[in-house]
Structure formats: C-alpha cells, structure tokens
Write a protein that holds these residues in place. Structure first.
Motif, PDB file in Angstrom:
ATOM      1  N   ARG A  86      57.986 117.269   8.008  1.00  0.00           N
ATOM      2  CA  ARG A  86      57.414 115.933   7.811  1.00  0.00           C
ATOM      3  C   ARG A  86      58.338 114.837   8.348  1.00  0.00           C
ATOM      4  NH1 ARG A  86      54.731 115.460   2.010  1.00  0.00           N
ATOM      5  NH2 ARG A  86      54.331 113.398   2.860  1.00  0.00           N
ATOM      6  N   ASP A  89      57.350 111.182   8.519  1.00  0.00           N
ATOM      7  CA  ASP A  89      57.439 110.351   7.313  1.00  0.00           C
ATOM      8  C   ASP A  89      58.821 109.726   7.136  1.00  0.00           C
ATOM      9  OD1 ASP A  89      54.785 110.815   6.465  1.00  0.00           O
ATOM     10  OD2 ASP A  89      55.375 112.712   5.553  1.00  0.00           O
ATOM     11  N   VAL A 166      59.122 110.996  -0.299  1.00  0.00           N
ATOM     12  CA  VAL A 166      58.392 110.097   0.602  1.00  0.00           C
ATOM     13  C   VAL A 166      57.855 108.897  -0.170  1.00  0.00           C
ATOM     14  CG1 VAL A 166      56.355 109.928   2.095  1.00  0.00           C
ATOM     15  CG2 VAL A 166      57.842 111.947   2.247  1.00  0.00           C
TER      16      VAL A 166
END
Length: 170
Positions: A86, A89, A166
């Motif tokens: 990810r 992000d 996140v």
C-alpha cells in the motif's frame, strides 16, 4: 524471642513495601518523562546504509513514520509487506525504517520487500540502540507517527492493522 522475630519480620515487610513503592514511582516517572520527550520528534542520529549520518535535521517537512523493526520478526515482516503493498497510501509520508541490526541485514530486508529504492522510504542502522532508549521500545515492531510539524500523532506497539496506520495519516 518471639518479639524479636515479629520485630524483624515487621522491619523486613516495611523495607519490602518501601522498595516496591520506590520501584513503582520510578517506573511511573520514567514513563512520564518518555511521554514528554516524544511529544515532538526528539533529537537523534542514526546511520544510512551508505554509512553517512542521518539526524533530526535531515527530516523532510512532511509527516514521518518511524518503524523500529527486526528482520527476523514475523510481525515486522508482515507489517512491512502490508506497507509495501500500500505504498500509494504513504506517498506523502517519509517512511523511516530503523533497526539495531547490521547494515547488510537491513539492506537485504529492504531489498526483499522492494523498498530499497523507494523515494520516500529510508532505512537506518541504530548502532547504539538509541531509538529503543529514546522511545522506550518494549516490543517490535514499534511505530511512531509524527505530523509535518514534528508533533506526535500516534504510537503503535506490536503488530498493527495497516488501516489504523493509514487512518492516522489522513
């Protein structure tokens, strides 16, 4: 004779209670000291994989995520894999992975997770174990997130859900 034994036992119990009270007070004071010290990013100096120093002065003006890890820790591996999956992000964040291991081990870990050449990812060697002392690390992985003004947003001890990380950054 019984009076002497009772007196000695009473003194012994009193000493034990005083000692325990001292230890508890010391630990609470230390935790308060650490909490105060990490409200903003404390001054530090670690080593990049090329051997050059990296300190607080080298931080970019954007949120910083410090990840204290060990290459053999399964939770560290899992968390790093989730971060790697990810990376989008974390594009506006400076990701700083720190380990007390040798730079060759850290470098191999970074290569294994394809993070070595990522623009916003940095791997540092903590040769003296200073990170652990500064932040009172009691488990790994250990993560500390700061905003662009170097103010503490959140600390995570142990394995952490990537969504929680996140979320703090949004």
């Amino acid at each position: 004779m019984k009076k002497k034994i009772k007196l000695l036992l009473g003194i012994f119990l009193f000493v034990i209670i005083c000692f325990l009270a001292y230890k508890i007070t010391s630990k609470l004071n230390y935790k308060k000291e650490v909490a105060e010290r990490v409200k903003v990013i404390p001054d530090f100096s670690f080593y990049r994989l090329d051997g050059s120093k990296f300190s607080t002065k080298n931080l970019q003006k954007k949120p910083s995520v410090f990840v204290y890890f060990n290459s053999e820790c399964i939770y560290c591996k899992s968390e790093t894999k989730k971060i790697q999956e990810r990376l989008e992000d974390f594009k506006e964040v400076q990701l700083i992975f720190i380990s007390f291991e040798k730079k060759e081990t850290i470098q191999q870990f970074a290569k294994d997770y394809e993070l070595l050449d990522q623009e916003n990812v940095l791997f540092l060697e903590d040769r003296k174990g200073d990170f652990s002392k500064l932040f009172h690390v009691t488990s790994i992985p250990f993560m500390v997130i700061y905003d662009e003004q170097k103010k503490l947003l959140k600390k995570f001890k142990g394995a952490t859900n990537i969504n929680a990380i996140v979320e703090v950054l949004q």
